[in-house]
Scaffold this motif. Sequence first.
Motif, PDB file in Angstrom:
ATOM      1  N   TYR A  60       0.973  -1.296   0.057  1.00 56.71           N
ATOM      2  CA  TYR A  60       0.141  -0.073  -0.131  1.00 56.71           C
ATOM      3  C   TYR A  60       0.909   1.217   0.021  1.00 56.71           C
ATOM      4  O   TYR A  60       2.066   1.187   0.265  1.00 56.71           O
ATOM      5  CB  TYR A  60      -0.982  -0.019   1.403  1.00 56.71           C
ATOM      6  N   ASN A  61       0.268   2.478  -0.289  1.00 59.87           N
ATOM      7  CA  ASN A  61       1.052   3.660  -0.347  1.00 59.87           C
ATOM      8  C   ASN A  61       1.483   3.963   0.944  1.00 59.87           C
ATOM      9  O   ASN A  61       0.800   3.891   1.972  1.00 59.87           O
ATOM     10  CB  ASN A  61       0.279   4.725  -1.141  1.00 59.87           C
ATOM     11  N   VAL A  62       2.898   4.589   1.018  1.00 61.41           N
ATOM     12  CA  VAL A  62       3.398   4.966   2.266  1.00 61.41           C
ATOM     13  C   VAL A  62       2.677   5.850   3.079  1.00 61.41           C
ATOM     14  O   VAL A  62       2.679   5.919   4.465  1.00 61.41           O
ATOM     15  CB  VAL A  62       5.034   5.478   2.087  1.00 61.41           C
ATOM     16  N   ALA A  63       1.939   6.667   2.405  1.00 57.13           N
ATOM     17  CA  ALA A  63       1.009   7.811   3.276  1.00 57.13           C
ATOM     18  C   ALA A  63      -0.324   6.896   3.930  1.00 57.13           C
ATOM     19  O   ALA A  63      -0.954   7.798   4.417  1.00 57.13           O
ATOM     20  CB  ALA A  63       0.510   8.777   2.289  1.00 57.13           C
ATOM     21  N   ASP A  64      -0.600   5.909   3.490  1.00 51.14           N
ATOM     22  CA  ASP A  64      -1.904   5.153   3.991  1.00 51.14           C
ATOM     23  C   ASP A  64      -1.637   4.163   5.099  1.00 51.14           C
ATOM     24  O   ASP A  64      -2.230   3.226   5.197  1.00 51.14           O
ATOM     25  CB  ASP A  64      -2.241   4.358   2.821  1.00 51.14           C
ATOM     26  N   GLN A  65      -0.699   4.471   6.132  1.00 49.49           N
ATOM     27  CA  GLN A  65      -0.273   3.637   7.108  1.00 49.49           C
ATOM     28  C   GLN A  65      -1.682   3.262   7.976  1.00 49.49           C
ATOM     29  O   GLN A  65      -1.819   1.882   8.381  1.00 49.49           O
ATOM     30  CB  GLN A  65       0.948   4.083   8.212  1.00 49.49           C
ATOM     31  N   ALA A  66      -2.512   4.182   8.199  1.00 49.03           N
ATOM     32  CA  ALA A  66      -3.510   3.747   8.889  1.00 49.03           C
ATOM     33  C   ALA A  66      -4.499   2.591   8.315  1.00 49.03           C
ATOM     34  O   ALA A  66      -5.428   2.050   8.768  1.00 49.03           O
ATOM     35  CB  ALA A  66      -4.281   5.131   9.283  1.00 49.03           C
ATOM     36  N   LEU A  67      -4.294   2.764   7.136  1.00 42.58           N
ATOM     37  CA  LEU A  67      -5.149   1.875   6.244  1.00 42.58           C
ATOM     38  C   LEU A  67      -5.189   0.296   6.641  1.00 42.58           C
ATOM     39  O   LEU A  67      -6.037  -0.360   6.681  1.00 42.58           O
ATOM     40  CB  LEU A  67      -4.690   1.701   4.636  1.00 42.58           C
ATOM     41  N   VAL A  68      -3.661  -0.118   7.047  1.00 45.49           N
ATOM     42  CA  VAL A  68      -3.870  -1.513   7.350  1.00 45.49           C
ATOM     43  C   VAL A  68      -4.014  -1.905   8.864  1.00 45.49           C
ATOM     44  O   VAL A  68      -3.793  -3.042   9.396  1.00 45.49           O
ATOM     45  CB  VAL A  68      -2.446  -2.192   6.899  1.00 45.49           C
ATOM     46  N   GLN A  69      -4.252  -0.907   9.696  1.00 43.88           N
ATOM     47  CA  GLN A  69      -4.499  -1.223  10.993  1.00 43.88           C
ATOM     48  C   GLN A  69      -5.620  -2.122  11.357  1.00 43.88           C
ATOM     49  O   GLN A  69      -5.455  -3.100  12.110  1.00 43.88           O
ATOM     50  CB  GLN A  69      -5.116   0.180  11.593  1.00 43.88           C
ATOM     51  N   PRO A  70      -6.704  -2.344  10.647  1.00 39.49           N
ATOM     52  CA  PRO A  70      -7.727  -3.484  10.911  1.00 39.49           C
ATOM     53  C   PRO A  70      -7.007  -4.653  10.576  1.00 39.49           C
ATOM     54  O   PRO A  70      -7.411  -5.752  11.292  1.00 39.49           O
ATOM     55  CB  PRO A  70      -8.742  -3.222   9.765  1.00 39.49           C
ATOM     56  N   LEU A  71      -6.029  -4.814   9.690  1.00 45.88           N
ATOM     57  CA  LEU A  71      -5.213  -6.037   9.518  1.00 45.88           C
ATOM     58  C   LEU A  71      -4.522  -6.630  10.863  1.00 45.88           C
ATOM     59  O   LEU A  71      -4.608  -7.758  11.182  1.00 45.88           O
ATOM     60  CB  LEU A  71      -4.473  -6.096   8.286  1.00 45.88           C
ATOM     61  N   ILE A  72      -3.803  -5.493  11.268  1.00 38.19           N
ATOM     62  CA  ILE A  72      -2.958  -5.816  12.358  1.00 38.19           C
ATOM     63  C   ILE A  72      -3.904  -6.069  13.607  1.00 38.19           C
ATOM     64  O   ILE A  72      -3.505  -7.182  14.326  1.00 38.19           O
ATOM     65  CB  ILE A  72      -2.145  -4.458  12.649  1.00 38.19           C
TER      66      ILE A  72
END
Length: 299
Positions: A60-72
Amino acid sequence: MPIYNYGSINIDHVYRVPHLVLPGETLSSHHYRQVLGGKGANQSIALARAGSEVFHIGRYNVADQALVQPLIEAGVAAEHLETVNEPSGHAIIQVDDQAENSIILYAGANHSFTVTDLANSLQAAKAGDWLLLQNECSCTQAMIELAAARGLKIAFNPAPMNAAVKDLPLDKLSFLFVTQVEVCQLLNLPTEPLPTLEDLVALLQARWPDTLVVITLGSKGAASVYQGQLEFVPAVPVQAVDTTGAGGTFTGYFLHAWMQGQSLRAALERAGKASALCVQRVGASSSIPTAAEVDAFKQ
Ligand code: RIB
């Protein structure tokens, strides 16, 4: 048993609309929400919530870190999550008041993988581990071949279907997850009318004798075909509000149940319950139930 999921990560822009927009029409939506989606990410979250050890291979794009939170937060292992400069994959999703949807995809970072990247991502994988893939990332053929060469068991959901899928080395698959229309496309069968499940059994046995084929039938239920045997489980009747993510939920819960040694019927039933919960909620990753919710679900 670990499962590697080479899967898309998308930002889903979800618009609630009175009807799906028509050609040439400008339509106001009455609700908008942005959530994590992508068939790959949805499958990983479903697997993790079901109880599996999942390594998601995705970008994913470096600016979208929050995007993957649900995965974590769902417990997906992050070792193979990478940031890149390409825009993140995204989906423009309309959901109408009858729970119908339509989706436009932009692959973005999901298409940034090279064959070398994929070989590196499987370096720690051992024979007997599982690889799951859908059809939203680059180099799918190479990934199937790399995994097969390492002795991994491979599960594939060829969605979204395109002409290239027929040329993939599908004979290397242990599991194939398809809709009734997709299985017709793969077998060059007419879809009007759709063949019966009974008709498909012999055709699938002849084409992929060693592959377990799971056929999802939407509100009718789901079936499995393996070595000439058909198992059908009707859907749990519920009032759907949004079916986005139901396929990923089904795949994740089915695979987990199967890997735990449950029978095909039990795995179909468990996945059917999980999907029934999913379609009663809005959104993709956000609507995937936990194992405790599936346990508590009464039909
Ligand atoms: O199957 C639903 C998913 O398809 C959405 O989350 C969207 O991102 C697309 O990949």
